[in-house]
Design an enzyme around this catalytic site. Structure first.
Site, short mmCIF file in Angstrom:
data_model
loop_
_atom_site.label_atom_id
_atom_site.label_comp_id
_atom_site.label_asym_id
_atom_site.label_seq_id
_atom_site.Cartn_x
_atom_site.Cartn_y
_atom_site.Cartn_z
N TYR A 144 0.79 -0.96 0.20
CA TYR A 144 -0.04 -0.17 -0.14
C TYR A 144 1.05 1.23 -0.10
CZ TYR A 144 -3.48 2.89 1.50
OH TYR A 144 -4.60 4.21 1.42
N ASP A 239 9.30 2.60 0.31
CA ASP A 239 8.32 3.32 0.68
C ASP A 239 8.63 3.09 2.08
OD1 ASP A 239 6.03 4.44 1.76
OD2 ASP A 239 4.24 3.20 0.67
N LYS A 267 4.41 8.92 9.04
CA LYS A 267 3.88 8.81 10.33
C LYS A 267 4.85 9.48 11.19
CE LYS A 267 1.10 5.65 8.49
NZ LYS A 267 1.29 4.50 6.88
C1 PLP Z 1 0.40 4.93 5.56
C2 PLP Z 1 1.05 4.62 4.90
C3 PLP Z 1 0.55 5.47 3.47
C4 PLP Z 1 0.39 6.52 3.70
O1 PLP Z 1 0.46 7.06 4.21
P1 PLP Z 1 -0.62 7.92 4.82
O2 PLP Z 1 -0.50 8.97 5.48
O3 PLP Z 1 -2.12 7.44 5.01
O4 PLP Z 1 -1.62 9.51 3.46
C5 PLP Z 1 2.33 5.12 2.43
N1 PLP Z 1 2.62 3.91 2.20
C6 PLP Z 1 2.76 2.85 3.38
C7 PLP Z 1 4.01 2.14 3.68
C8 PLP Z 1 2.11 3.17 4.30
O5 PLP Z 1 1.91 2.56 4.91
#
Ligand code: PLP
Length: 428
Positions: A144, A239, A267
Site C-alpha cells: 500500500y 516506501d 507517520k
Molecule cells: C500509511 C502508508 C501510506 C500512506 O500514508 P497516509 O499518511 O495515510 O497518506 C503510504 N505508504 C505506506 C507504506 C503506509 O504505511
C-alpha cells in the site's frame, strides 16, 4: 464493556461521514461491530468516550512510536504554536528537520516535506517519471502506498498482465501504467524487467510489507531489486512511510543495507501531526520545483507545529538503545502470543520486525502475499473482539501490521498475553 457513547457518536457520524469515518479501516468493517471513539491517549493506552481503557497496538497506525501524548512532544508543540500556526514563508524548523532526516538516512541528500504519506509517494513517482522520461511504475501485490490513482491497482494473473483499476474512478489509461508483481518472488521481478525494463520509471516497494499484515523480505530479495533497477535504469523507491525510523533508526534501508534512489516517509516523521516527506540523491531531488521543472507544492508543507512534533519524536528515538529495546518488546509480545496459542491448540503464527508485527491464524511460515491472505480472517475477527473486551486494541483487520511503542512495558505486554490466553481459548 459499555460502549453507549461510542455507539451514539457512530450513529451521528454515519449520517454525515461516508461509513461514519474519515479513513476506511477505522470503521471495523473487516472485524464486524462498531468502532470506539477516543477520548484521550497516554503512553501505551487509549481511553474511549465511555471510560474504557485499552493497551493500544495501533499507535495511530504508526506515528506513536514513543507512546501517546509524550510530554516532550507535547511541550515542543505547545511552545511552537504560541508563535503562530503557519507562516507561508520558510521557518527554521524546516531546516532542522531536513538536517535531521539527511543525517539519519544517508541515501537522502535532499528532502521535500509534504503533509501525508500519500503525498510523499505520489510526488516520488512523479519525480521518477520526470527524471527518467519513462511512464511505467512497478509495485507489489499487497503493498500500500496511499490512495494516489497510480497505486490503487492490483495484480492481474501474471507479472506482465497490465494493471486493472481496483477502485472505480481510477482511469484505466493510468492504471495500465502500473505493473504489479508478487512480493518476494525473485523470478517474477527478473522476468518483468527483462521484458519491459527499459520502460520502467521506478519500482516502489514497502521493504517490509506492513499493509498486508506483516511480511519480511527473503534474504537477498531487496538487493536483487536494487540490482535490477540499476541494470535497467529504473529508480528504486523505498516506501518507508511505515518502516522509516521504526525498524531501525535509519529504517529498513539501514536494517538491510540497501541504498534506494528515493525514499518516502510519513507517520513517525510527524509525531502524530499530518506530515510526510520524500528524499533522495541531490541530482534527482534538484529536479523538483523551484530548483527544477518537476512540480510539487503545498500550502501547509513544513508547517512549524508539525515539524516541532516530528523533531521531538526523532529526538526521543535517537536515544541509544531505543530500537534494541523496541525489538526486545516486540519479541516478548510475539513469543508470548505464540505460546498462548500453542497452549490453546490454535494454529497461529507471528512475524516481527522491531516495533512492528503480524498475527496470522495459520501455521507459518508466511513469506508471500498469498501466504498472508491464507490467514483465517473470521477467527481473527473473533480474537480481535475477545481481546478488545479484555482491554487490548489490535488493528481492526486481519491484514494490517500491529505496532509496539517504547511505552509498552512488561506490565502492558503481560496484560496482553493474559488476555490472549483467554481469547485463544474462546476462538479455539
Ligand atoms: C500509511 C502508508 C501510506 C500512506 O500514508 P497516509 O499518511 O495515510 O497518506 C503510504 N505508504 C505506506 C507504506 C503506509 O504505511
Amino acid at each position: 464493556m459499555n460502549h453507549a457513547r461510542s455507539h451514539d457518536l457512530f450513529a451521528r457520524a454515519s449520517a454525515l461521514l461516508p461509513g461514519g469515518v474519515n479513513s476506511p479501516v477505522r470503521a471495523f468493517k473487516s472485524v464486524g461491530g462498531e468502532p470506539f471513539f477516543a477520548q484521550r491517549a497516554e503512553g501505551a493506552y487509549l481511553f474511549d468516550v465511555d471510560g474504557n481503557r485499552y493497551v493500544d497496538y495501533v499507535g495511530s497506525w504508526g506515528p506513536m512510536i514513543a507512546g501517546h501524548a509524550h510530554p516532550q512532544v507535547l511541550d515542543a508543540v505547545a511552545k511552537t504554536m504560541r508563535d503562530g500556526l503557519s507562516f507561508g514563508v520558510p521557518n527554521a524548523l524546516e531546516v532542522t528537520m531536513a538536517e535531521a532526516i539527511t543525517a539519519i538516512v544517508p541515501s537522502c541528500e535532499m528532502v521535500r516535506m509534504v503533509n501525508s504519506g500519500t503525498e510523499a509517494t505520489l510526488s516520488a513517482i512523479r519525480l521518477a517519471r520526470g527524471a527518467t522520461g519513462r511512464n511505467r511504475i512497478v509495485k507489489f501485490e499487497g503493498c500500500y502506498h496511499g490512495h494516489g490513482d497510480s497505486f490503487l491497482v492490483k495484480a492481474g494473473s501474471g507479472a506482465l498482465t497490465l494493471g486493472l483499476p481496483n477502485s472505480p474512478g481510477v482511469p484505466g489509461a493510468l492504471a495500465d501504467l502500473t505493473l504489479t508483481i508478487p512480493y518476494n518472488d525473485f523470478e517474477a521481478a527478473t522476468q518483468l524487467f527483462d521484458e519491459v525494463g527499459g520502460e520502467i520509471a521506478g519500482l516502489i516497494i514497502e521493504p517490509i510489507v506492513g499493509n498486508a499484515n506483516c511480511i519480511l523480505p527473503r534474504d537477498g530479495y531487496l538487493q536483487h531489486l536494487r540490482e535490477l533497477c540499476t541494470k535497467h535504469g529504473a529508480l528504486l523507491i523505498f516506501d518507508e512511510v511505515m518502516t522509516g525510523f521504526r525498524v531501525a533508526l535509519g529504517g529498513a534501508q539501514q536494517r538491510y543495507g540497501i541504498t534506494p534512489d528515493l525514499s518516502t516517509f510519513g507517520k513517525i516523521i510527524g509525531g502524530g501531526m499530518p506530515v510526510g516527506a520524500f528524499g533522495g540523491r541531490r541530482e534527482l531531488m534538484s529536479q523538483i520545483a523551484p530548483s527544477g521543472p518537476i512540480y510539487q507544492a503545498g500550502t501547509l508543507s513544513g508547517n512549524p507545529v508539525a515539524m516541532a512534533a516530528g523533531l521531538a519524536t526523532l529526538e526521543l528515538i535517537r536515544a541509544p538503545g531505543f530500537h534494541d529495546a523496541l525489538e526486545a518488546s516486540t519479541h516478548a509480545l510475539c513469543d508470548g502470543l505464540e505460546a498462548a496459542a500453542r497452549d490453546a491448540g490454535v494454529a497461529f503464527h507471528t512475524t516481527r520486525a522491531p516495533g512492528m508485527f503480524g498475527l496470522y491464524f495459520r501455521e507459518g511460515p508466511v513469506e508471500s502475499f498469498a501466504d498472508a491472505m491464507a490467514s483465517d480472517a473470521v477467527k481473527f475477527g473473533r480474537f480481535f473482539h475477545a481481546m478488545l473486551e479484555r482491554g487490548v486494541y489490535l488493528a481492526p483487520s486481519a491484514f494490517e501490521a500491529g505496532f509496539v511503542s517504547s511505552a509498552h512495558g512488561e506490565a502492558e505486554i503481560a496484560h496482553t498475553i493474559n488476555a490472549a490466553r483467554a481469547a485463544f481459548a474462546e476462538v479455539a
